[in-house]
Design an enzyme around this catalytic site. Structure first.
Site, PDB file in Angstrom:
ATOM      1  N   ASP A 169      32.651  -7.651 -21.021  1.00 49.16           N
ATOM      2  CA  ASP A 169      33.708  -8.552 -21.493  1.00 49.16           C
ATOM      3  C   ASP A 169      33.177  -9.897 -21.990  1.00 49.16           C
ATOM      4  O   ASP A 169      33.944 -10.815 -22.263  1.00 49.16           O
ATOM      5  CB  ASP A 169      34.796  -8.756 -20.417  1.00 49.16           C
ATOM      6  CG  ASP A 169      34.252  -9.373 -19.136  1.00 49.16           C
ATOM      7  OD1 ASP A 169      33.019  -9.389 -18.953  1.00 49.16           O
ATOM      8  OD2 ASP A 169      35.064  -9.836 -18.325  1.00 49.16           O
ATOM      9  N   GLU A 255      20.198 -12.136 -11.035  1.00 48.66           N
ATOM     10  CA  GLU A 255      19.326 -12.536 -12.147  1.00 48.66           C
ATOM     11  C   GLU A 255      17.931 -12.877 -11.625  1.00 48.66           C
ATOM     12  O   GLU A 255      16.919 -12.422 -12.162  1.00 48.66           O
ATOM     13  CB  GLU A 255      19.912 -13.759 -12.879  1.00 48.66           C
ATOM     14  CG  GLU A 255      21.211 -13.501 -13.625  1.00 48.66           C
ATOM     15  CD  GLU A 255      22.459 -13.574 -12.758  1.00 48.66           C
ATOM     16  OE1 GLU A 255      22.327 -13.711 -11.518  1.00 48.66           O
ATOM     17  OE2 GLU A 255      23.570 -13.499 -13.311  1.00 48.66           O
TER      18      GLU A 255
HETATM   19  N1  UDP Z   1      31.567  -3.711 -13.311  1.00 49.48           N
HETATM   20  C1  UDP Z   1      31.398  -2.444 -12.774  1.00 49.48           C
HETATM   21  N2  UDP Z   1      32.081  -2.111 -11.628  1.00 49.48           N
HETATM   22  C2  UDP Z   1      32.906  -2.974 -10.984  1.00 49.48           C
HETATM   23  C3  UDP Z   1      33.082  -4.272 -11.527  1.00 49.48           C
HETATM   24  C4  UDP Z   1      32.382  -4.604 -12.675  1.00 49.48           C
HETATM   25  O1  UDP Z   1      30.669  -1.633 -13.355  1.00 49.48           O
HETATM   26  O2  UDP Z   1      33.490  -2.611  -9.944  1.00 49.48           O
HETATM   27  C5  UDP Z   1      30.863  -4.087 -14.559  1.00 49.48           C
HETATM   28  C6  UDP Z   1      31.768  -4.765 -15.586  1.00 49.48           C
HETATM   29  O3  UDP Z   1      32.379  -3.812 -16.433  1.00 49.48           O
HETATM   30  C7  UDP Z   1      30.809  -5.685 -16.312  1.00 49.48           C
HETATM   31  C8  UDP Z   1      29.785  -6.041 -15.231  1.00 49.48           C
HETATM   32  O4  UDP Z   1      29.865  -5.037 -14.232  1.00 49.48           O
HETATM   33  O5  UDP Z   1      30.173  -5.065 -17.398  1.00 49.48           O
HETATM   34  C9  UDP Z   1      30.050  -7.402 -14.619  1.00 49.48           C
HETATM   35  O6  UDP Z   1      31.339  -7.416 -14.067  1.00 49.48           O
HETATM   36  P1  UDP Z   1      32.414  -8.535 -14.393  1.00 49.48           P
HETATM   37  O7  UDP Z   1      32.503  -8.721 -15.887  1.00 49.48           O
HETATM   38  O8  UDP Z   1      33.686  -8.215 -13.683  1.00 49.48           O
HETATM   39  O9  UDP Z   1      31.689  -9.786 -13.729  1.00 49.48           O
HETATM   40  P2  UDP Z   1      32.010 -11.321 -13.886  1.00 49.48           P
HETATM   41  O10 UDP Z   1      32.690 -11.547 -15.210  1.00 49.48           O
HETATM   42  O11 UDP Z   1      32.893 -11.637 -12.732  1.00 49.48           O
HETATM   43  O12 UDP Z   1      30.668 -11.965 -13.816  1.00 49.48           O
HETATM   44 MN    MN Z   2      32.524 -10.449 -17.065  1.00 48.34          MN
END
Ligand code: UDP
Ligand code: MN
Length: 308
Positions: A169, A255
């Site tokens: 996203d 990271e």
């Molecule tokens: N993601 C996943 N399983 C989960 C939650 C997130 O595979 O249960 C993936 C999500 O689609 C994204 C990445 O891990 O590509 C990071 O997650 P998110 O964008 O929710 O993290 P944030 O924006 O909170 O850093």
């Molecule tokens: Mn995200």
């Protein structure tokens, strides 16, 4: 004049030769400018690693991302679903794209009871920006992609490339891909917009070297940078077969966990005009708020009648 007559004969012969060559030459004329002998500048493959999970906005997020990636040359997308099996939604989206891709799946090992938070998996972020349970996401998925990458590279003739961990996203400018292809040795870094409670989180650069970071969220992290703010020379994953993400580290340390295998601060190569430009944003898609179809008195169509 005899001189003129000879010239006319030559001219006629030359014209005939030209017509004959034109007719029998199977190659289109415009190809003459771009023969395969022309030196082509080498473009390293970018391996983009994207974990993804099922939710209402998943197709919207993946559509936006895949259509950005279609504009990137020499790009290989590794998409890993957080699920027991691969879903038709993601399979079809990838098939319908023009991208070179690898479709994998790996389910996150979540705590059995969703209300009970496993301290190895989830932590409570008690700071000024987040006050909620935070479960590291994408760990098993990214590791699955790294296994695939190592297999792929070990049998590939060209083992060069760049690895970029891309959340589904985020928002990516095409410029960020141009930047990461400039990595010379190990790891390239650049600013990330809208992350860690800041307008921009970025490495600080002095005389062309990373001298520090501006992060305010957990600034004590070994590498206080977001996943979207760096890319790694792909060959290093063969040199370090042990390099992987871990659930055993506290939140925000993924990271640092992966980078520790490859680089120290001195090795970081500042890109995006010495880290003065933002080419990627840690945007987050708002959870859509929709009516519960079960509560509708006269639902016009059954729920799930169309893929969204
Ligand atoms: N993601 C996943 N399983 C989960 C939650 C997130 O595979 O249960 C993936 C999500 O689609 C994204 C990445 O891990 O590509 C990071 O997650 P998110 O964008 O929710 O993290 P944030 O924006 O909170 O850093
Ligand atoms: Mn995200």
């Amino acid at each position: 004049m005899p001189f003129v007559q000879i010239k006319k004969q030559y001219l006629a012969f030359a014209m005939l030769l030209f017509v004959a060559l034109f007719l029998f030459n199977s190659r289109p004329a415009f190809q003459c400018q771009y023969t395969t002998e022309m030196p082509v500048s080498y473009l390293p493959t970018i391996y983009g690693i994207t974990p993804t999970y099922a939710r209402l906005a998943q197709k919207a997020d993946l559509t936006r991302l895949s259509q950005t990636l279609m504009l990137v040359k020499n790009f290989h997308w590794i998409v890993i679903e957080d699920s027991e099996t691969k879903t038709p939604l993601v399979a079809n989206l990838l098939k319908e794209s023009t991208l070179k891709y690898t479709h994998l799946n790996a389910k996150t090992h979540k705590s059995k009871q969703s209300t009970e938070m496993d301290v190895n998996i989830c932590v409570f972020k008690l700071d000024s920006y987040f006050t909620r349970w935070y479960c590291a996401s994408g760990v098993e998925q990214r590791n699955e992609a790294l296994n695939w990458l190592r297999n792929h590279l070990s049998s590939a003739t060209d083992k060069r490339g760049v690895v970029y961990f891309m959340d589904d996203d985020n928002t990516y400018s095409l410029k960020v891909f141009d930047e990461m292809r400039k990595i010379k040795n190990k790891v390239g870094v650049w600013p990330v917009g809208i992350v860690g409670g800041m307008r921009v989180e970025m490495p600080l650069v002095t005389d062309g070297k990373v001298s520090g970071y501006n992060a305010v969220w957990k600034p004590f992290r070994p590498f206080p940078i977001d996943m979207a703010g760096f890319a790694i020379n792909a060959t290093l994953f063969l040199d370090h077969p042990e390099a992987k993400f871990s659930r055993k580290v506290q939140s925000g340390f993924q990271e640092s966990e992966i980078l520790k295998y490859f680089a120290t601060k001195d090795d970081l190569e500042p890109l995006a005009e010495n880290c003065t430009k933002v080419y990627v944003w840690h945007t987050r898609t708002q959870k859509p708020s929709i009516l519960d179809p079960k509560k509708l008195k006269h639902p016009p169509l059954p729920d799930g009648h169309i893929e969204v």
